[in-house]
Design a protein around this motif. Sequence first.
Motif: not given
Length: 125
Positions: A39-46
């Motif tokens: 998800t985009p939020w998982q990428r943001a966390q990365d």
Amino acid sequence: MTLHPALRGAIGGLAGLLLVWLGWEGISGGVTQWSGSATPWQRAQDVTQFAYGAFAILSLITAFRWRQFRKYSDLFFVISASAAAGLATVVWGDESMLAGVASAIAAAAIAGVIVWMLRVGVGSR
């Protein structure tokens, strides 16, 4: 209160080791997790995880060199560590937003203590 120079050195050395370790964990974790992000939020966390690793190393470097950037690198280290912890709790751990906020506050406090330890160790406040 004045600290003994040996104690100041020990505190600074511990802070340096913690920053190197957090730098490694943040950068390597951000890179290896990227392929598993759905998800985009998982990428943001990365991205925030990679950022706190990079700013951990930068905080250690600016403690001795490029001192004019020190307060910015320390501030961005605390902010990115807080963001990475808060987002990780929610997007990877499937916890509530309240748990994410609590994780972010705790991470900011811990990162702030590490920054303080580094400043004590190199002799500036």
